[in-house]
Write a protein that holds these residues in place. Structure first.
Motif, PDB file in Angstrom:
ATOM      1  N   GLY A 258      -6.407  -2.146  -4.125  1.00  0.00           N
ATOM      2  CA  GLY A 258      -6.545  -2.957  -5.330  1.00  0.00           C
ATOM      3  C   GLY A 258      -5.196  -3.290  -5.942  1.00  0.00           C
ATOM      4  N   GLN A 259      -4.303  -2.304  -5.955  1.00  0.00           N
ATOM      5  CA  GLN A 259      -2.953  -2.558  -6.462  1.00  0.00           C
ATOM      6  C   GLN A 259      -2.218  -3.555  -5.569  1.00  0.00           C
ATOM      7  OE1 GLN A 259      -2.292   1.943  -7.187  1.00  0.00           O
ATOM      8  NE2 GLN A 259      -0.493   0.967  -8.083  1.00  0.00           N
ATOM      9  N   LYS A 260      -2.390  -3.403  -4.268  1.00  0.00           N
ATOM     10  CA  LYS A 260      -1.735  -4.320  -3.340  1.00  0.00           C
ATOM     11  C   LYS A 260      -2.235  -5.741  -3.560  1.00  0.00           C
ATOM     12  CE  LYS A 260      -0.906  -5.056   1.617  1.00  0.00           C
ATOM     13  NZ  LYS A 260      -0.805  -4.396   2.931  1.00  0.00           N
TER      14      LYS A 260
ATOM     15  N   GLY B  97       0.805  -1.217   0.000  1.00  0.00           N
ATOM     16  CA  GLY B  97       0.000   0.000   0.000  1.00  0.00           C
ATOM     17  C   GLY B  97       0.834   1.261   0.000  1.00  0.00           C
ATOM     18  N   VAL B  98       1.835   1.325   0.881  1.00  0.00           N
ATOM     19  CA  VAL B  98       2.644   2.549   0.943  1.00  0.00           C
ATOM     20  C   VAL B  98       3.527   2.675  -0.288  1.00  0.00           C
ATOM     21  CG1 VAL B  98       2.598   2.773   3.453  1.00  0.00           C
ATOM     22  CG2 VAL B  98       4.442   1.481   2.376  1.00  0.00           C
ATOM     23  N   LEU B  99       4.000   1.551  -0.825  1.00  0.00           N
ATOM     24  CA  LEU B  99       4.804   1.636  -2.046  1.00  0.00           C
ATOM     25  C   LEU B  99       3.966   2.192  -3.196  1.00  0.00           C
ATOM     26  CD1 LEU B  99       6.773  -1.705  -1.695  1.00  0.00           C
ATOM     27  CD2 LEU B  99       7.807   0.576  -1.819  1.00  0.00           C
ATOM     28  N   ALA B 100       2.743   1.693  -3.339  1.00  0.00           N
ATOM     29  CA  ALA B 100       1.874   2.188  -4.405  1.00  0.00           C
ATOM     30  C   ALA B 100       1.490   3.648  -4.166  1.00  0.00           C
ATOM     31  CB  ALA B 100       0.624   1.323  -4.505  1.00  0.00           C
ATOM     32  N   ARG B 101       1.182   3.983  -2.923  1.00  0.00           N
ATOM     33  CA  ARG B 101       0.801   5.368  -2.617  1.00  0.00           C
ATOM     34  C   ARG B 101       1.964   6.321  -2.881  1.00  0.00           C
ATOM     35  NH1 ARG B 101      -1.835   7.956   2.961  1.00  0.00           N
ATOM     36  NH2 ARG B 101      -0.999  10.034   2.617  1.00  0.00           N
ATOM     37  N   CYS B 102       3.155   5.960  -2.422  1.00  0.00           N
ATOM     38  CA  CYS B 102       4.307   6.834  -2.634  1.00  0.00           C
ATOM     39  C   CYS B 102       4.599   6.993  -4.122  1.00  0.00           C
ATOM     40  CB  CYS B 102       5.526   6.279  -1.906  1.00  0.00           C
ATOM     41  SG  CYS B 102       5.463   6.494  -0.106  1.00  0.00           S
TER      42      CYS B 102
ATOM     43  N   TRP C 229       0.175   5.370  11.167  1.00  0.00           N
ATOM     44  CA  TRP C 229      -0.969   4.708  10.545  1.00  0.00           C
ATOM     45  C   TRP C 229      -1.184   5.354   9.177  1.00  0.00           C
ATOM     46  CZ3 TRP C 229      -4.114   1.354  13.762  1.00  0.00           C
ATOM     47  CH2 TRP C 229      -3.698   1.296  15.098  1.00  0.00           C
ATOM     48  N   VAL C 230      -0.920   4.611   8.111  1.00  0.00           N
ATOM     49  CA  VAL C 230      -0.998   5.177   6.763  1.00  0.00           C
ATOM     50  C   VAL C 230      -2.215   4.597   6.045  1.00  0.00           C
ATOM     51  CG1 VAL C 230       0.198   5.540   4.581  1.00  0.00           C
ATOM     52  CG2 VAL C 230       1.518   5.363   6.705  1.00  0.00           C
ATOM     53  N   ASP C 231      -3.119   5.470   5.641  1.00  0.00           N
ATOM     54  CA  ASP C 231      -4.316   5.049   4.912  1.00  0.00           C
ATOM     55  C   ASP C 231      -3.928   4.719   3.475  1.00  0.00           C
ATOM     56  OD1 ASP C 231      -6.759   4.645   3.729  1.00  0.00           O
ATOM     57  OD2 ASP C 231      -7.624   6.573   4.322  1.00  0.00           O
ATOM     58  N   THR C 232      -4.049   3.459   3.121  1.00  0.00           N
ATOM     59  CA  THR C 232      -3.720   3.027   1.759  1.00  0.00           C
ATOM     60  C   THR C 232      -4.931   2.403   1.070  1.00  0.00           C
ATOM     61  OG1 THR C 232      -2.926   0.873   2.585  1.00  0.00           O
ATOM     62  CG2 THR C 232      -1.294   2.646   2.380  1.00  0.00           C
TER      63      THR C 232
ATOM     64  N   LEU D 261       2.880  -2.169  -8.561  1.00  0.00           N
ATOM     65  CA  LEU D 261       2.986  -1.181  -7.484  1.00  0.00           C
ATOM     66  C   LEU D 261       3.673   0.110  -7.923  1.00  0.00           C
ATOM     67  CD1 LEU D 261       4.013  -3.588  -4.568  1.00  0.00           C
ATOM     68  CD2 LEU D 261       1.752  -2.598  -4.991  1.00  0.00           C
ATOM     69  N   GLY D 262       4.202   0.139  -9.115  1.00  0.00           N
ATOM     70  CA  GLY D 262       4.887   1.337  -9.596  1.00  0.00           C
ATOM     71  C   GLY D 262       6.240   1.566  -8.966  1.00  0.00           C
ATOM     72  N   ILE D 263       6.883   0.499  -8.515  1.00  0.00           N
ATOM     73  CA  ILE D 263       8.182   0.626  -7.851  1.00  0.00           C
ATOM     74  C   ILE D 263       9.222   1.106  -8.853  1.00  0.00           C
ATOM     75  CG2 ILE D 263      10.041  -0.714  -6.772  1.00  0.00           C
ATOM     76  CD1 ILE D 263       7.803  -2.387  -5.435  1.00  0.00           C
ATOM     77  N   SER D 264       9.973   2.116  -8.461  1.00  0.00           N
ATOM     78  CA  SER D 264      10.914   2.751  -9.382  1.00  0.00           C
ATOM     79  C   SER D 264      12.140   1.894  -9.644  1.00  0.00           C
ATOM     80  CB  SER D 264      11.384   4.100  -8.804  1.00  0.00           C
ATOM     81  OG  SER D 264      10.311   4.906  -8.390  1.00  0.00           O
ATOM     82  N   HIS D 265      12.687   1.290  -8.580  1.00  0.00           N
ATOM     83  CA  HIS D 265      13.947   0.560  -8.690  1.00  0.00           C
ATOM     84  C   HIS D 265      13.875  -0.716  -7.852  1.00  0.00           C
ATOM     85  CE1 HIS D 265      15.983   4.025 -10.587  1.00  0.00           C
ATOM     86  NE2 HIS D 265      15.280   4.750  -9.736  1.00  0.00           N
ATOM     87  N   LEU D 266      14.247  -1.830  -8.452  1.00  0.00           N
ATOM     88  CA  LEU D 266      14.343  -3.114  -7.759  1.00  0.00           C
ATOM     89  C   LEU D 266      15.810  -3.500  -7.670  1.00  0.00           C
ATOM     90  CD1 LEU D 266      13.267  -5.796  -6.577  1.00  0.00           C
ATOM     91  CD2 LEU D 266      13.016  -6.609  -8.947  1.00  0.00           C
TER      92      LEU D 266
END
Length: 291
Positions: free
Chosen positions: A235-237, A24-29, A227-230, A80-85
């Motif tokens: 759905g992405q998660k 959730g936080v990865l997608a949100r960020c 507490w981060v609202d994701t 998740l739209g992660i920039s770098h793996l």
């Protein structure tokens, strides 16, 4: 700060952990324009093979499993739209007490300082403003999760950086609801222990956690700092978890469907363990005080 984007670095043990604990936080960020860097420490070779074949059973090929799980991890990162793996590539150590714990090349058997130096190099490259990993007990006592905590803790002083640092966790109130839902779907579930220090019971550095008994899972709600609202990214998660299809037998969340999943898993929670911003607690943003 002006010459680079705000950056989140998540240090995880296995392929699929990025989705379970921080999807959730990865997608949100990513949606907010924050650069997201995922460091996956092991190859996941102790996961299920095709057809659900288990480690140690005839036909289980750790190298083939690792190759399959890398493709799944790349698909999850795209969702998740992660920039770098970044892959450290250590062999999966398996669960506590498995022979794989001490196998040459396993993450658990790798000296902390060796893996920490490699992680520190990645921190120098990406200059993270926020770093997320597990707590000292690896959330539930998995050796590779514990090792991820250890190398992250050891890497930071090598860099001279002072990012905000968080450990993933879960509120006990949510774990109780999660247990209820699991039983509804016919899964076995033991309630978390009501008290005690799981990290202390994890054993010393020479022994995989779990030898001293079952760990606590999660924290009392009042001990959670962040507490981060994701919900908007649930759905992405879910789709990121779905990308790890080979491990679907072990990913309980997929049984409940997206709508139920979003209601149960729409908030991700953390404990802030290092901060120089002075942001007030509790907070609802990993980047509070940085933007």
């Amino acid at each position: 700060m002006a010459d680079r984007p705000l950056t989140l670095m998540a240090v995880h043990a296995h392929p699929d952990d990025e989705a379970t604990g921080t999807g959730g936080v990865l997608a949100r960020c990513a949606a907010e324009g924050i650069r997201t860097v995922l460091v996956t420490c092991t190859d996941g070779g102790c996961g299920d093979g095709p057809g659900g074949v288990k480690p140690g059973d005839p036909g289980h090929d750790p190298a083939a499993v690792a190759a399959m799980r890398r493709k799944e991890l790349e698909a999850s990162c795209e969702v998740l739209g992660i920039s770098h793996l970044e892959l450290l590539g250590y062999a999966d150590s398996g669960m506590a007490g498995w022979p794989a714990n001490e196998a040459p090349g396993s993450f658990w058997s790798t000296p902390v300082e060796e893996a920490a130096a490699r992680l520190a190099d990645l921190m120098h490259r990406y200059q993270p403003d926020v770093v997320v990993t597990y707590d000292e007990n690896g959330f539930y006592g998995h050796p590779d999760h514990i090792q991820a905590n250890r190398i992250t803790t050891a890497a930071l002083p090598l860099t001279g950086m002072t990012p905000k640092v968080y450990w993933t966790t879960a509120p006990r109130s949510m774990m109780q609801e999660f247990g209820r839902v699991m039983r509804e779907f016919g899964a076995d579930w033991d309630e978390p222990e009501p008290s005690g220090d799981a990290a202390e019971r994890s054993g010393d550095a020479a022994e995989p956690a779990g030898n001293a008994g079952p760990p606590d899972i999660g924290l009392p709600d009042e001990e959670i700092t962040t507490w981060v609202d994701t919900t908007a990214y649930a759905g992405q998660k879910f789709d990121a978890l779905l990308a790890h299809a080979s491990q679907s037998e072990n990913i309980f969340f997929l049984r409940m469907g997206k709508e139920r999943f979003a209601k149960l898993m729409g908030v991700e929670t953390f404990v802030r363990v290092h901060d120089t911003t002075g942001a007030a607690l509790p907070e609802n943003d990993l980047f509070a005080g940085l933007r």
